[in-house]
Design an enzyme around this catalytic site. Sequence first.
Site, mmCIF file in Angstrom:
data_model
loop_
_atom_site.group_PDB
_atom_site.id
_atom_site.type_symbol
_atom_site.label_atom_id
_atom_site.label_comp_id
_atom_site.label_asym_id
_atom_site.label_seq_id
_atom_site.Cartn_x
_atom_site.Cartn_y
_atom_site.Cartn_z
ATOM 1 N N GLY A 1 0.747 -1.258 0.000
ATOM 2 C CA GLY A 1 0.000 0.000 0.000
ATOM 3 C C GLY A 1 0.772 1.299 0.000
ATOM 4 N N GLY B 1 3.044 2.519 -2.147
ATOM 5 C CA GLY B 1 3.597 2.960 -3.436
ATOM 6 C C GLY B 1 2.996 4.279 -3.916
ATOM 7 N N CYS C 1 0.078 3.580 -6.089
ATOM 8 C CA CYS C 1 -0.710 2.462 -5.588
ATOM 9 C C CYS C 1 -1.967 2.991 -4.929
ATOM 10 C CB CYS C 1 0.159 1.734 -4.567
ATOM 11 S SG CYS C 1 -0.751 0.684 -3.459
#
Length: 346
Positions: free
Chosen positions: A180, A182, A185
Amino acid sequence: MRIEEDLKLDFKDVLIRPKRSTLTSRSEVDISRQYAFRNSAGKYRGIPIIAANMDTVGTFEMARALCAHGLSAALHKHYDEPALAGFFRGLAAEATVFYSMGITGADYDKFRRVRDEVGEAIAYVCIDVANGYTKSFVDFIEKFRTTYPKVTIMAGNVVTGEMTEELILLGVDIVKVGIGPGSVCTTRKMAGVGYPQLSAIIECGDAAHGLGGLICSDGGCTAPGDLAKAFGGGADFVMLGGMFAGHEECAGDVEEHGGMRKVRFYGMSSRTAMDKYAGGVGRYRASEGREVLLDYRGPVEGTVQEILGGVRSACTYVGARRLKELSKRTTFIRVARQMNEVFGAA
Ligand code: 5GP
């Protein structure tokens, strides 16, 4: 339902406290590391920063440019077999480049054919799934390790100590940590799942080091100081997507937008990537990545110097002569929310 009350931290929640030091210059700091891998018994020496295996960033050109500075890259998995074989055949023995793969039968067969062709020129693999908690992932790792005892395996992603231990005991050398964080992301938003990255590093690092394994912090670094915090928290390697995006060595065209040169960067689970490689977003899936337009930043060399300068500076501030000493000399201080805004790290 259960609520865990322990405080969990992200990079932006802390700063590194300076310590008395006898170092007089950043040039005295050695930021390379040497590792002997627990399961493959391979030996590594280099600057432990890896370009992410995203199709815009994990390119042959990026791998060559980073290896020239002692860094590494994980190639994306969409190159065809002849291209991969040609690349690995031409790779210098001291370069560290990861062959990336998923866990399908097709991924395995492709790896087997390329490896049969180039042999030990492929010394590192990155076995990569969004969710490293599934039985199919664990089974794949076990099978892969049995077949390839000497290949150094980096695999993930996970964010907790118990799963880190399980993977290392199954044969993984470097556990990839991060769900989570990124830059492109959207898992935290779409699925509500994730873990603050600095706490994930601290907890997984502790678990891995207890068994003689290593971890790679994957995602969430937006500036050189975040790498310093990741290493200070116990990461052995750090993987970067967004910070290496937008460069000459990346895939994708440079576009003109309002007189500015821009480059597209997108998550590997974004609609853009799924349209490109999977014929669209599958029926039961949602896209868990987004696309952004970044300023074009020219050759990656300038960014490499900036990152290494930042990490060297952190080492100097805490009196670490070598990167290896950084985590021992790191004391994090928690910062209040207003401070995040002052430091632009919110
Ligand atoms: P960054 O350095 O850009 O913050 O993070 C890079 C990492 O983000 C990659 O190595 C990978 O683990 C993760 N990532 C890449 N694309 C996606 C995506 O579409 N969705 C999610 N959830 N993670 C992604």
